[in-house]
Design a protein around this motif. Structure first.
Motif, PDB file in Angstrom:
ATOM      1  N   SER A 191      -2.249  60.387  18.171  1.00 24.35           N
ATOM      2  CA  SER A 191      -1.989  61.799  18.464  1.00 24.35           C
ATOM      3  C   SER A 191      -0.513  62.147  18.567  1.00 24.35           C
ATOM      4  CB  SER A 191      -2.670  62.185  19.792  1.00 24.35           C
ATOM      5  OG  SER A 191      -4.054  61.943  19.738  1.00 24.35           O
ATOM      6  N   LEU A 192       0.348  61.143  18.629  1.00 22.95           N
ATOM      7  CA  LEU A 192       1.759  61.383  18.891  1.00 22.95           C
ATOM      8  C   LEU A 192       2.606  61.143  17.653  1.00 22.95           C
ATOM      9  CD1 LEU A 192       2.022  59.547  22.334  1.00 22.95           C
ATOM     10  CD2 LEU A 192       1.539  61.963  21.897  1.00 22.95           C
ATOM     11  N   TYR A 201      14.672  63.748  20.155  1.00 22.79           N
ATOM     12  CA  TYR A 201      13.603  62.753  20.183  1.00 22.79           C
ATOM     13  C   TYR A 201      12.318  63.362  19.646  1.00 22.79           C
ATOM     14  CZ  TYR A 201      16.762  59.957  22.980  1.00 22.79           C
ATOM     15  OH  TYR A 201      17.854  59.222  23.391  1.00 22.79           O
ATOM     16  N   ASP A 202      11.459  62.478  19.114  1.00 28.61           N
ATOM     17  CA  ASP A 202      10.158  62.909  18.602  1.00 28.61           C
ATOM     18  C   ASP A 202       9.135  63.072  19.714  1.00 28.61           C
ATOM     19  OD1 ASP A 202      10.563  62.617  15.530  1.00 28.61           O
ATOM     20  OD2 ASP A 202      11.365  60.765  16.384  1.00 28.61           O
ATOM     21  N   LEU A 203       9.359  62.379  20.828  1.00 28.44           N
ATOM     22  CA  LEU A 203       8.454  62.436  21.975  1.00 28.44           C
ATOM     23  C   LEU A 203       9.292  62.413  23.245  1.00 28.44           C
ATOM     24  CD1 LEU A 203       5.670  62.097  23.457  1.00 28.44           C
ATOM     25  CD2 LEU A 203       5.968  59.621  23.152  1.00 28.44           C
ATOM     26  N   VAL A 204       8.985  63.338  24.147  1.00 30.97           N
ATOM     27  CA  VAL A 204       9.518  63.279  25.512  1.00 30.97           C
ATOM     28  C   VAL A 204       8.321  63.091  26.431  1.00 30.97           C
ATOM     29  CG1 VAL A 204      10.694  64.511  27.367  1.00 30.97           C
ATOM     30  CG2 VAL A 204      11.525  64.716  25.009  1.00 30.97           C
ATOM     31  N   PRO A 238      11.818  69.943  16.896  1.00 28.34           N
ATOM     32  CA  PRO A 238      10.738  70.845  16.486  1.00 28.34           C
ATOM     33  C   PRO A 238       9.573  70.039  15.922  1.00 28.34           C
ATOM     34  CG  PRO A 238      12.858  71.678  15.747  1.00 28.34           C
ATOM     35  CD  PRO A 238      13.114  70.297  16.282  1.00 28.34           C
ATOM     36  N   GLY A 239       8.365  70.371  16.360  1.00 27.93           N
ATOM     37  CA  GLY A 239       7.187  69.621  15.938  1.00 27.93           C
ATOM     38  C   GLY A 239       6.950  68.365  16.749  1.00 27.93           C
ATOM     39  N   GLY A 240       7.891  68.031  17.644  1.00 26.29           N
ATOM     40  CA  GLY A 240       7.730  66.846  18.482  1.00 26.29           C
ATOM     41  C   GLY A 240       6.752  67.089  19.617  1.00 26.29           C
ATOM     42  N   HIS A 241       6.393  65.998  20.306  1.00 28.33           N
ATOM     43  CA  HIS A 241       5.395  66.068  21.367  1.00 28.33           C
ATOM     44  C   HIS A 241       6.029  65.893  22.744  1.00 28.33           C
ATOM     45  CE1 HIS A 241       2.749  65.107  17.896  1.00 28.33           C
ATOM     46  NE2 HIS A 241       1.927  65.903  18.544  1.00 28.33           N
ATOM     47  N   PHE A 242       5.424  66.565  23.710  1.00 27.82           N
ATOM     48  CA  PHE A 242       5.819  66.470  25.114  1.00 27.82           C
ATOM     49  C   PHE A 242       4.591  66.071  25.911  1.00 27.82           C
ATOM     50  CE2 PHE A 242       5.987  69.207  29.082  1.00 27.82           C
ATOM     51  CZ  PHE A 242       6.681  68.263  29.832  1.00 27.82           C
ATOM     52  N   GLY A 243       4.657  64.927  26.577  1.00 29.33           N
ATOM     53  CA  GLY A 243       3.559  64.446  27.412  1.00 29.33           C
ATOM     54  C   GLY A 243       3.955  64.502  28.874  1.00 29.33           C
ATOM     55  N   LEU A 244       3.013  64.894  29.717  1.00 23.58           N
ATOM     56  CA  LEU A 244       3.313  65.142  31.125  1.00 23.58           C
ATOM     57  C   LEU A 244       2.173  64.648  32.009  1.00 23.58           C
ATOM     58  CD1 LEU A 244       5.043  66.727  33.304  1.00 23.58           C
ATOM     59  CD2 LEU A 244       3.498  68.644  32.861  1.00 23.58           C
ATOM     60  N   GLY A 297      -1.103  66.218  30.495  1.00 18.73           N
ATOM     61  CA  GLY A 297      -0.999  67.261  29.485  1.00 18.73           C
ATOM     62  C   GLY A 297      -0.225  66.803  28.271  1.00 18.73           C
ATOM     63  N   LEU A 298      -0.652  67.234  27.116  1.00 17.97           N
ATOM     64  CA  LEU A 298       0.041  66.953  25.866  1.00 17.97           C
ATOM     65  C   LEU A 298       0.298  68.270  25.149  1.00 17.97           C
ATOM     66  CD1 LEU A 298       1.176  64.869  23.861  1.00 17.97           C
ATOM     67  CD2 LEU A 298      -1.104  64.777  22.803  1.00 17.97           C
ATOM     68  N   PHE A 299       1.575  68.503  24.794  1.00 16.47           N
ATOM     69  CA  PHE A 299       1.999  69.738  24.145  1.00 16.47           C
ATOM     70  C   PHE A 299       2.831  69.410  22.913  1.00 16.47           C
ATOM     71  CE2 PHE A 299       1.540  70.392  28.664  1.00 16.47           C
ATOM     72  CZ  PHE A 299       0.913  71.616  28.787  1.00 16.47           C
ATOM     73  N   ARG A 300       2.857  70.337  21.965  1.00 17.84           N
ATOM     74  CA  ARG A 300       3.697  70.193  20.769  1.00 17.84           C
ATOM     75  C   ARG A 300       4.690  71.329  20.729  1.00 17.84           C
ATOM     76  NH1 ARG A 300      -0.022  70.080  17.002  1.00 17.84           N
ATOM     77  NH2 ARG A 300       0.134  72.306  16.547  1.00 17.84           N
ATOM     78  N   LYS A 301       5.937  70.994  20.439  1.00 17.41           N
ATOM     79  CA  LYS A 301       6.966  72.018  20.344  1.00 17.41           C
ATOM     80  C   LYS A 301       6.797  72.804  19.056  1.00 17.41           C
ATOM     81  CE  LYS A 301      11.984  72.578  20.705  1.00 17.41           C
ATOM     82  NZ  LYS A 301      13.281  71.868  20.918  1.00 17.41           N
ATOM     83  N   ASN A 302       6.821  74.101  19.165  1.00 16.91           N
ATOM     84  CA  ASN A 302       6.593  74.966  17.998  1.00 16.91           C
ATOM     85  C   ASN A 302       7.847  75.032  17.108  1.00 16.91           C
ATOM     86  OD1 ASN A 302       4.003  75.578  18.939  1.00 16.91           O
ATOM     87  ND2 ASN A 302       4.780  77.262  20.201  1.00 16.91           N
TER      88      ASN A 302
END
Length: 227
Positions: A54-55, A118-121, A148-154, A222-227
């Protein structure tokens, strides 16, 4: 009499001083304490996202890495990892545990990193220990460092769980009157959606327990994607 506030950052740092600093070095000194996230197991949600593909692959930045359990999982999955924590004790422990991640002792709002983006934070337990005014800095950090298009996990405290391990639901204004974060701030799913409304929500749920990895139901993942 001091009149030193000349910028937004000056104001934020003044507000920081209203709250007692958590003694994170002391927190990590006794490694034998039965604290679940002291074990060298990654978050169950992070492991699930990695196994599901998913990442976005590439470079990962972890905020508040502690002893490095999630950073090591990311490095093992092939990421180039920079992991940051303000506790020297935690960074020393993470470094001793080994692995291919790079560990940095720093304030997340004053980091000197090898890469700008980074591609993932990933953040497991950092946001909920920030005072409300530092959400401004946090969003700016994501805007600056996440591609942009990268993922943010929290992972953060969940409101409404009624569990002794969960964070406070005291309103923001009361935190300033109390001059205390009461151990950490709990968030509802809708509060997180509003906070990260510039991102696409991919998943937002309670952590799953009894997976053999780190997971407790009073935390939201939570998992989010940067627009």
């Amino acid at each position: 009499m001091n009149r030193d506030i000349r910028s937004v950052e000056d104001l934020l740092r003044m507000l920081d001083g209203l709250f007692e600093d958590i003694p994170w070095d002391g927190f990590y000194e006794d490694r034998d304490r039965p604290v679940p996230f002291f074990a060298d197991q990654p978050d169950e949600n992070l492991d699930a996202w990695l196994r599901a593909g998913s990442l976005r692959k590439g470079r990962a930045l972890e905020l508040g890495c502690g002893p490095g359990r999630n950073a090591r999982r990311l490095a093992a999955a092939g990421y180039e990892v920079d992991a940051v924590d303000r506790s020297r004790t935690a960074i020393a422990w993470a470094t001793e545990r080994g692995g291919d991640a790079r560990f940095h002792h720093a304030d997340i709002f004053a980091m000197d990193l090898p890469h700008e983006t980074y591609d993932l934070v990933y953040d497991s337990g950092c946001l909920h220990h920030l005072a409300p005014h530092r959400r401004i800095s946090y969003l700016a950090l994501l805007d600056r460092h996440l591609k942009p298009g990268g993922h943010f996990g929290l992972v953060c405290f969940a409101a409404g769980t009624g569990d002794g391990g969960s964070g406070t639901e005291v309103p923001d204004a009361q935190l300033y009157r109390d001059r205390s974060l009461h151990g950490g701030l709990a968030y509802t799913p809708d509060e997180l959606r509003r906070l990260f409304d510039g991102y696409t929500e991919l998943e937002l749920r309670p952590m799953r327990a009894n997976t053999g990895l780190f997971g407790v139901p009073f935390l939201l993942a939570g998992l989010f994607r940067k627009n």
